[in-house]
Structure formats: structure tokens, C-alpha cells
Design an enzyme around this catalytic site. Structure first.
Site, mmCIF file in Angstrom:
data_model
loop_
_atom_site.group_PDB
_atom_site.id
_atom_site.type_symbol
_atom_site.label_atom_id
_atom_site.label_comp_id
_atom_site.label_asym_id
_atom_site.label_seq_id
_atom_site.Cartn_x
_atom_site.Cartn_y
_atom_site.Cartn_z
ATOM 1 N N LYS A 116 0.859 -1.188 0.000
ATOM 2 C CA LYS A 116 0.000 0.000 0.000
ATOM 3 C C LYS A 116 0.895 1.237 0.000
ATOM 4 O O LYS A 116 1.742 1.416 0.889
ATOM 5 C CB LYS A 116 -0.870 -0.036 1.253
ATOM 6 C CG LYS A 116 -2.206 0.644 1.111
ATOM 7 C CD LYS A 116 -3.072 0.278 2.315
ATOM 8 C CE LYS A 116 -4.373 1.050 2.318
ATOM 9 N NZ LYS A 116 -5.104 0.849 3.559
HETATM 10 O O1 G3P Z 1 -9.329 2.043 4.405
HETATM 11 C C1 G3P Z 1 -9.107 3.351 4.883
HETATM 12 C C2 G3P Z 1 -9.740 3.497 6.190
HETATM 13 O O2 G3P Z 1 -9.126 2.701 7.168
HETATM 14 C C3 G3P Z 1 -9.906 4.890 6.649
HETATM 15 O O3 G3P Z 1 -11.117 4.902 7.269
HETATM 16 O O4 G3P Z 1 -12.843 5.743 8.742
HETATM 17 O O5 G3P Z 1 -10.433 6.374 9.116
HETATM 18 O O6 G3P Z 1 -11.701 7.312 7.187
HETATM 19 P P1 G3P Z 1 -11.552 6.153 8.138
#
Ligand code: G3P
Length: 217
Positions: A87
Site C-alpha cells: 500500500k
Molecule cells: O481504508 C481506509 C480506512 O481505514 C480509513 O477509514 O474511517 O479512518 O476514514 P476512516
């Protein structure tokens, strides 16, 4: 559409995997920190454990931000297991590294994507997956699902092979909307996946069937 789980929590990964619908796992440094995984050896070991649990693509994120560092780190991560996908953040050196990984047979997931322009660059560089963060786009008063639809259209008319991996999913309806908009993969927290099961008419209908079944015993 493939289903990935977006967590580094081993119990949640196990639960989703046991449902039989899991195609992979995504993690990031924030999710690793949340599980208390500390130190390079522990991080590498955690990825190895996940790879042994789930037969699917496992995204492991680099923390370097310069080309040389990203490549060195990515090579180490890719050596953990054949299912590892490196990633890489959507930055200038990241794009350059994605091209290097592509030329050297290492699969990538381009992360922190918030625009169609970034999506085009990642596809040109040869990213295996593209991760638009739809929840964070919604947070900023734009529509994350619109971005998924726009990128799906661009990739389709241009014939790009990069798969759209909708990330930053916050709800079950996000998953449904991503499927509708043309995402190839959704990476979701466990509650959003389990939320897809829910419908009150299913519960009412099942209660009635079980009640009536007693009459047939
Ligand atoms: O896959 C990306 C994710 O982990 C981010 O999620 O909820 O932190 O925006 P969030």
C-alpha cells in the site's frame, strides 16, 4: 464486487472470514496502532499472521515517503507472503514507486485517493488497486460515492485495469452504493459488513416461520 475487511484486529478478521465471504484484508498504520502492534518485527509478524488466516489479498502499508525508502520497505513487505499487496500513498514518490513495483512484479494499492486526477495517475503508474476514501470525502462535504462512479466511468472508457477499492466505508449503505457505482472491491469495518444482514421483515418473517413450525412438530 470483492469484500475486504478494513482492520488489523485478528478476532474481527476471523469472524468475517468465517462468514465465507471475505476476499482480503486492508490495514493501515492507524489500524495497526489501534491494535497495539509496535515495532517493525511485530508489524511484519502481524501481517504474516493475517496472511495465514485469510486466503486473499492483504494490503500492507509503507511508512516511507521517499522513492528509495518506499521501494525498500515495499520489497520487505512483499517478501512476507505472495498475497501481500504493498500500500503506497498518492504522492509524487509514491506514483514513481508504484511504477517501479509494477515493473518488478509487486502488486500495489494506491491509498489516500480523493480525486479523479489522482485516480488517473495511479492507473497510469500501474497500481493494482486504487483506494478512494469515501467516508472522508463525505466528511468534507463532497460525495464519496460520486467519486467512485466518476473513476469507474473513466477506467471503463479508458480501459485502465486498476481495480477500484472503495475505502473509508462507514456504513452498510455505503457498501450498497459502492456496488451500484461500480467499485470492484469494498473494504469495510466488520459492523458495516454485518449490517448488511439486517432487515426487520426478515426477523418478523423468521419468528413467524419458527412459531408455525411448532405446529408441524
Ligand atoms: O481504508 C481506509 C480506512 O481505514 C480509513 O477509514 O474511517 O479512518 O476514514 P476512516
Amino acid at each position: 464486487m470483492k469484500f475486504f475487511i478494513d482492520t488489523a484486529n485478528l478476532d474481527q478478521i476471523k469472524e468475517a472470514n468465517e462468514l465465507g465471504i471475505l476476499d482480503g484484508v486492508t490495514t493501515n498504520p492507524s489500524l495497526m496502532a489501534k491494535e497495539g502492534v509496535k515495532g517493525e518485527a511485530a508489524v511484519m509478524n502481524h501481517y504474516k499472521t493475517i496472511c495465514e488466516m485469510v486466503d486473499g489479498d492483504i494490503s500492507a502499508e509503507v511508512i516511507s515517503t521517499d522513492f528509495k525508502g518506499i521501494v525498500e520497505e515495499g520489497k520487505k513487505l512483499a517478501a512476507i507472503h505472495p498475497n501481500i499487496v504493498v500500500k503506497v500513498p498518492m504522492i509524487k514518490d509514491g506514483v514513481k514507486a508504484i511504477k517501479w513495483f509494477k515493473d518488478n512484479g509487486i502488486r500495489t494499492n494506491c491509498t489516500l485517493v480523493f480525486s479523479a486526477g489522482q485516480a488517473i495517475l495511479a492507473a497510469k503508474a500501474g497500481a493494482t488497486y486504487l483506494s478512494p476514501f469515501i467516508g472522508r470525502i463525505d466528511d468534507s462535504n463532497w460525495d464519496g460515492i460520486d467519486l467512485i462512479a466518476q473513476v469507474a466511468h473513466i477506467y471503463s472508457v479508458q480501459g485502465f485495469k486498476t481495480e477500484i477499492l472503495a475505502a473509508s466505508i462507514r456504513s452498510s449503505i455505503h457498501i450498497v452504493k459502492c456496488a451500484e457505482a461500480g467499485a470492484d472491491v469494498c473494504t469495510c469495518p466488520l459492523p458495516s459488513i454485518l449490517g448488511l444482514l439486517n432487515h426487520p421483515l426478515t426477523d418478523i418473517g423468521l419468528a413467524k416461520f419458527l412459531e408455525d413450525a411448532k405446529k408441524t412438530q
